[in-house]
Every structure is written in structure tokens, then in C-alpha cells.
Design a protein around this motif. Structure first.
Motif, PDB file in Angstrom:
ATOM      1  N   PHE A 129       0.841  -1.186   0.000  1.00  0.00           N
ATOM      2  CA  PHE A 129       0.000   0.000   0.000  1.00  0.00           C
ATOM      3  C   PHE A 129       0.883   1.244   0.000  1.00  0.00           C
ATOM      4  N   SER A 130       0.582   2.150  -0.894  1.00  0.00           N
ATOM      5  CA  SER A 130       1.345   3.392  -0.944  1.00  0.00           C
ATOM      6  C   SER A 130       0.931   4.313   0.195  1.00  0.00           C
ATOM      7  N   LYS A 131       1.754   5.283   0.502  1.00  0.00           N
ATOM      8  CA  LYS A 131       1.437   6.244   1.547  1.00  0.00           C
ATOM      9  C   LYS A 131       0.180   7.034   1.210  1.00  0.00           C
ATOM     10  N   LYS A 132      -0.012   7.307  -0.083  1.00  0.00           N
ATOM     11  CA  LYS A 132      -1.196   8.065  -0.505  1.00  0.00           C
ATOM     12  C   LYS A 132      -2.463   7.269  -0.235  1.00  0.00           C
ATOM     13  N   ALA A 133      -2.419   5.936  -0.551  1.00  0.00           N
ATOM     14  CA  ALA A 133      -3.595   5.095  -0.328  1.00  0.00           C
ATOM     15  C   ALA A 133      -3.910   4.983   1.157  1.00  0.00           C
ATOM     16  N   LEU A 134      -2.858   4.836   1.988  1.00  0.00           N
ATOM     17  CA  LEU A 134      -3.074   4.749   3.430  1.00  0.00           C
ATOM     18  C   LEU A 134      -3.627   6.050   3.982  1.00  0.00           C
ATOM     19  N   ARG A 135      -3.111   7.177   3.451  1.00  0.00           N
ATOM     20  CA  ARG A 135      -3.578   8.481   3.914  1.00  0.00           C
ATOM     21  C   ARG A 135      -5.044   8.694   3.545  1.00  0.00           C
ATOM     22  N   GLU A 136      -5.431   8.272   2.335  1.00  0.00           N
ATOM     23  CA  GLU A 136      -6.825   8.406   1.907  1.00  0.00           C
ATOM     24  C   GLU A 136      -7.747   7.515   2.737  1.00  0.00           C
ATOM     25  N   ALA A 137      -7.264   6.285   3.022  1.00  0.00           N
ATOM     26  CA  ALA A 137      -8.065   5.384   3.852  1.00  0.00           C
ATOM     27  C   ALA A 137      -8.231   5.944   5.261  1.00  0.00           C
ATOM     28  N   GLY A 138      -7.140   6.503   5.802  1.00  0.00           N
ATOM     29  CA  GLY A 138      -7.221   7.105   7.130  1.00  0.00           C
ATOM     30  C   GLY A 138      -8.163   8.289   7.174  1.00  0.00           C
ATOM     31  N   TYR A 191     -11.788   6.901   7.156  1.00  0.00           N
ATOM     32  CA  TYR A 191     -12.218   6.392   8.470  1.00  0.00           C
ATOM     33  C   TYR A 191     -12.379   7.523   9.481  1.00  0.00           C
ATOM     34  N   LEU A 192     -11.550   8.553   9.356  1.00  0.00           N
ATOM     35  CA  LEU A 192     -11.681   9.702  10.246  1.00  0.00           C
ATOM     36  C   LEU A 192     -13.016  10.408  10.024  1.00  0.00           C
ATOM     37  N   LEU A 193     -13.416  10.553   8.766  1.00  0.00           N
ATOM     38  CA  LEU A 193     -14.693  11.195   8.458  1.00  0.00           C
ATOM     39  C   LEU A 193     -15.874  10.329   8.907  1.00  0.00           C
ATOM     40  N   MET A 194     -15.679   9.013   8.856  1.00  0.00           N
ATOM     41  CA  MET A 194     -16.760   8.107   9.273  1.00  0.00           C
ATOM     42  C   MET A 194     -16.801   7.887  10.774  1.00  0.00           C
ATOM     43  N   SER A 195     -15.766   8.320  11.489  1.00  0.00           N
ATOM     44  CA  SER A 195     -15.660   8.004  12.912  1.00  0.00           C
ATOM     45  C   SER A 195     -16.864   8.461  13.740  1.00  0.00           C
ATOM     46  N   PRO A 196     -17.468   9.646  13.504  1.00  0.00           N
ATOM     47  CA  PRO A 196     -18.656   9.997  14.301  1.00  0.00           C
ATOM     48  C   PRO A 196     -19.804   8.999  14.108  1.00  0.00           C
ATOM     49  N   ALA A 197     -20.043   8.615  12.845  1.00  0.00           N
ATOM     50  CA  ALA A 197     -21.113   7.655  12.576  1.00  0.00           C
ATOM     51  C   ALA A 197     -20.791   6.284  13.173  1.00  0.00           C
TER      52      ALA A 197
END
Length: 299
Positions: A5-14, A17-23
Motif C-alpha cells: 500500500f502506498s502512503k497516498k492510499a493509506l492516507r486516503e483510507a485514514g 475512516y476519520l470522516l466516518m468516525s462519528p457515525a
């Protein structure tokens, strides 16, 4: 082959999940968490008043259901209620939708009128029907006017549950009617025109074109009806003032769960076991309905 996994893909995934964390937090705290806690309680004898204690009892709470007469009565009342209300409200909703979709004069007005019960609070509707069901209420006056027998709707064990059924069929069918009305817009007019050229009458067009094309929607309506009717509580509670009477005739599984959970000491674990058993029953009923509807769609 190992995937890198590239750093960009990990950053996008993070970021995702950060945006989904409240839900996810709300889902975990208010849905998944209580479900897991209820399952935990189902295997324990629980005491909340005074000193809180959790005593592991294994399957004892589930074995207790086999000897609980009120649980058997509640299950029978609930199954009878589901077996009558779900088909009745589904058929009524389909007939109302087909009628209002036939291009009659004033159909927009009647759509609004029929949908009004759905906008009213369930508790308010129940109180209105209790007034109508009174021995000197509107329904008995109408029956007496036409020379028909009157009933003690609220106090007679043989008709009390039927009174709740009538009220719920009348109040829930309009909601499903709107779903059917939306689905009817997707049936091509060419099918009806071809059937008319072949000499089909209104009933034949309804039975051989409308009903088959609405099978997926009917499956959804039945599943939603099953889930809703198995969870009958508020109407039964208000009708019987929380007792499930007269003579346990309006006692449902959810009302019984409430009584054991909040009105009896030391039975919270047993109430959780009843809730868990009810969830399994609803799941099985839903799976069976989906299985049968898929089999029917093959023909």
C-alpha cells in the motif's frame, strides 16, 4: 503476491475512516453496544436495584421460557396478530394503490386523505380508537344503527386483540400504499395496452400484470410488516394500561419483555433472553419469507 500500500492510499483510507468516525461511534455506542450487552444479560441473573450483580446462569433463562405460561400466551397472541395483520395490510395497501393509480377524479386528494393516519402519532391514534371502542363509543353506535351486535371492545378477551388488529391495519396500510404507488409508476403502460388489445379486463390486467411486476416490492412490504408487527408494544400497552389484559388477551412478547425488565425484580436477564429469542424468531421469519418470494419469482 504481497500487496504494497502506498502512503497516498493509506492516507486516503485514514481520512475516510476519520470522516466516518462519528457515525461509527454512534453505531457502536447506541446499536452494536446495546445488542452485545443484551446478549450478555441473557446468560445472567441480573440485579440492578441496591447492589448491582451479574450471576452467570448459562441457559437457565432460555429454559425458563418453556415453563412460562405467560410467555406462551404472549407468543401465541403475537403470532396470531402477525398472521392476520401482515396479509391484511399488504392486500389493502396494494388495492388502495392500484385504485388511486387508475386515473380516477380527485385521486390526489384521496392520496392525501388516506395517508393522514400515517402522520398521526401511534399513541394518539390508540387513544382515539379507545374512545371509539368505548361501549358507548362511535363504533358501537354505528353497529347499533345498522342492527348489528355491539361489543365490549376493551373489556372482552375474545375481541380485544381483534380491536388492535383493526386499528393497525387501518393505520399502517396507507404507509405501504405509498410504496406501492411509487412502484406502480415503473410498470410500462405498454404492458397494459397490449393486454387491453388482447381483450383483458381490469381484473385480468391487475392479476397478471400488476401483481407479478410488484413482487419485489411486495416482498419488501411483507418483511417490513413482519418486523413491525412482531414488535407490537405501544398499542397493547395503552389499551391494557400495561397489563396485557383483559385476561392476557392483548399481551405481546415485547410487552412481556417490558414487564419482566422494568416491573419485576431480578428478571432483567430473563427479559433479555426473551428479547434475544424474539430477534431470532423475526430473523427466521424474514429469511423464510425471502426464500419463498425468490422461489415464486422463478415461475
Amino acid at each position: 503476491m504481497r500487496k504494497v500500500f502506498s502512503k497516498k492510499a493509506l492516507r486516503e483510507a485514514g481520512s475516510g475512516y476519520l470522516l466516518m468516525s462519528p457515525a461509527l461511534f454512534v453505531l457502536l455506542l447506541f446499536i452494536i453496544g446495546p445488542i452485545l450487552f443484551a446478549i450478555y444479560l441473557a446468560f445472567h441473573k441480573v440485579q440492578f436495584l441496591g447492589t448491582t450483580s451479574f450471576e452467570f446462569v448459562g441457559l437457565d433463562n432460555f429454559k425458563r421460557m418453556l415453563d412460562d405460561t405467560r410467555a406462551k400466551i404472549a407468543l401465541w397472541n403475537t403470532v396470531k396478530y402477525v398472521a392476520i395483520v401482515v396479509p391484511a395490510q399488504t392486500i389493502l395497501a396494494l388495492v388502495l394503490a392500484a385504485t388511486l393509480n387508475a386515473g380516477l377524479k380527485g385521486q390526489k386528494f384521496f392520496r392525501i386523505v388516506y395517508f393522514l393516519p400515517t402522520l398521526t402519532s401511534s399513541a394518539v391514534l390508540t387513544l382515539i380508537f379507545m374512545w371509539m371502542y368505548n361501549q358507548n363509543g362511535l363504533i358501537n353506535h354505528v353497529l347499533k344503527f345498522f342492527g348489528l351486535p355491539t361489543y365490549n371492545w376493551l373489556g372482552d378477551p375474545s375481541v380485544a386483540l381483534n380491536a388492535i388488529m383493526i386499528m393497525n391495519i387501518w393505520s399502517t396500510a396507507p404507509y405501504f400504499m405509498v410504496i406501492y404507488l411509487a412502484a406502480l409508476q415503473d410498470i410500462p403502460d405498454s404492458l397494459y395496452e397490449a393486454a387491453e388489445l388482447d381483450g383483458a379486463n381490469a381484473w385480468q390486467k391487475f392479476w397478471y400484470i400488476t401483481v407479478p411486476n410488484l413482487k419485489p416490492v411486495t416482498s419488501f412490504v411483507v418483511i417490513m410488516g413482519l418486523i413491525g408487527t412482531f414488535q407490537l408494544f405501544d398499542q397493547s400497552y395503552i389499551f391494557s394500561q400495561g397489563s396485557g389484559g383483559p385476561n392476557n388477551s392483548t399481551l405481546t412478547v415485547v410487552l412481556l419483555i417490558y414487564q419482566y425488565a422494568f416491573k419485576s425484580l431480578g428478571t432483567m436477564g430473563y427479559a433479555a433472553a426473551l428479547a434475544f429469542a424474539l430477534a431470532i424468531i423475526i430473523l427466521i421469519a424474514t429469511i423464510l419469507q425471502r426464500k419463498f418470494s425468490k422461489e415464486e419469482s422463478l415461475y
